[in-house]
Design a protein around this motif. Sequence first.
Motif, mmCIF file in Angstrom:
data_model
loop_
_atom_site.group_PDB
_atom_site.id
_atom_site.type_symbol
_atom_site.label_atom_id
_atom_site.label_comp_id
_atom_site.label_asym_id
_atom_site.label_seq_id
_atom_site.Cartn_x
_atom_site.Cartn_y
_atom_site.Cartn_z
ATOM 1 N N ILE A 55 0.825 -1.215 0.000
ATOM 2 C CA ILE A 55 0.000 0.000 0.000
ATOM 3 C C ILE A 55 0.856 1.261 0.000
ATOM 4 C CG2 ILE A 55 -1.916 -1.163 1.134
ATOM 5 C CD1 ILE A 55 0.052 1.415 3.095
ATOM 6 N N THR A 56 2.180 1.122 0.212
ATOM 7 C CA THR A 56 3.033 2.317 0.220
ATOM 8 C C THR A 56 3.143 2.953 -1.159
ATOM 9 O OG1 THR A 56 5.003 0.923 -0.032
ATOM 10 C CG2 THR A 56 4.382 1.567 2.208
ATOM 11 N N ASN A 57 2.630 2.276 -2.188
ATOM 12 C CA ASN A 57 2.519 2.922 -3.496
ATOM 13 C C ASN A 57 1.437 3.994 -3.497
ATOM 14 O OD1 ASN A 57 4.484 1.536 -5.096
ATOM 15 N ND2 ASN A 57 3.160 -0.268 -5.080
ATOM 16 N N PHE A 58 0.564 3.948 -2.489
ATOM 17 C CA PHE A 58 -0.595 4.839 -2.463
ATOM 18 C C PHE A 58 -0.642 5.733 -1.228
ATOM 19 C CE2 PHE A 58 -1.482 0.761 -4.470
ATOM 20 C CZ PHE A 58 -1.799 1.169 -5.762
ATOM 21 N N ALA A 59 0.055 5.344 -0.174
ATOM 22 C CA ALA A 59 0.117 6.146 1.049
ATOM 23 C C ALA A 59 1.426 5.827 1.752
ATOM 24 C CB ALA A 59 -1.062 5.841 1.971
ATOM 25 N N ALA A 60 1.993 6.823 2.419
ATOM 26 C CA ALA A 60 3.295 6.619 3.065
ATOM 27 C C ALA A 60 3.208 5.617 4.208
ATOM 28 C CB ALA A 60 3.837 7.950 3.576
#
Length: 485
Positions: A55-60
Amino acid sequence: MSKRNAGLAGLLLLGIAGGAMVMAADKKVEVPAWLAPKIAGLPAAKREFLLSDKITNFAARHDLLFKRFVDKSPAEIEAYVDGMMQMTEDFKFKAGRDMGMIPLDTGDERFNAWKTKRPQSMNPKREPGPIYLDRYIGRWETGIKTFANAPVAITPEDLVAGKVDVAIVGAPLDMGSGYRGAKAGPAAMRATYGAGGIDMYTMVDPSDELNIVDYGDIAVDNMSTERTMSHVREEVAAIARTGAIPFIVGGDHSLEYSDVAGLADVHGKGSFGVVHFDSHYDAGKGGEHFITHGQPVYRAVKEGHVLGKNYIQVGLRGPWPGPEGFEWMRDNGVRYHAMPEVEKSGWNVVMERAVKEARDTGKKMYVSFDVDVLDPAFVTGTGTPVPGGLTMREAIPIVRRLCAETDIIGFEIVEVAPQLDVSYRTPLNANFIMHACLTGIAMRKKGLTQAHYLSDVTTEHGADTPAGKKRYKPEKVVKDVTKPI
């Protein structure tokens, strides 16, 4: 569903039901109590994705992603997760749809013409050694411009015959950056003064102590960063094998990878350290390109050319990296000195600490200087300027000291993009930074390696001392040459 996935799903479900810590792969993710019932009905694969690092592609961070779900229903959350999963798949390379690279025409008879060197048999006969191009000896502005107004060398044989100490070579590559223009850096620095002459702080003139040459520019394939990197690596190694210290003038900071790798080919992997001056840490990873101006530190460490514990970062600031970047540096033993440390402790303290760390490695050192470590007031002509940087009065002493107090095997100065500068201050200041390192190497050759050496001549006028009074010999007054006869 496999036993492993079924077991993982069970763990996830238990964690979600309790609204506590949930295991996702090898990382714990805390699911807020308000969110737990909303995602309790997600299929196992979707829950696993939601609680993974993907999910770090979308949120830090997960907590930032979860905030987006506050006003969403379970169905809307599932649709959001579906969207992230679909995009994650679309990110990937797919054979038949995507091209890993544009194929090159290997059948072209001029495939390597861009880097093919002219045989000596095609050149006029001459004895190997540096060549002086200036017909005058009085002023640097005359004749053909060279780095530091130095003579030119063309071949490794010239470097050996001339017993060259420092070979300054241009590397006009700027395709490793999204900000074009750094390829003009070598030409601008040749055309601007500042790299030659005496250093008033130490009263050492590098050209009096060192054999310095301009080694021309390394060939660049303007259509391929990868092919250029390979050739730069070869040329840096070729210089180092002659015993000369390569000074590389870029070009963008992707060059650090090829420069460091070339030196490792000669001196050995892990045998030296790097002091990296930059507003950015340049240890980015991921993305489709292995080599960019934001990744050279990561690649150098990842491939073992330089050990992380022998990297020293100076001048970091701005919006990148975030916590994950500092965690990577700590995990790999990288020593870093960000501008918040300067704000807290003062520059002199930070400078002493960084120089001591470089000395204490016991290793030979390489200095990588990205001009954006300087405040934009001093360097406007660079692709990624960041306010709050070093001043020239801070940068010159630390570079001079590093090059005097450690055993330097190479130096680079990069990211000079002169067309972004309406003045000439960027190449001017870049030359003075390079001159500081040349001075340091000359000092080391003279044995002036004590910490923060400065000349007595320029730090004290001495007029009030007995010796000063004794030598007092005022100029004889003569006729005013501007007064009409």
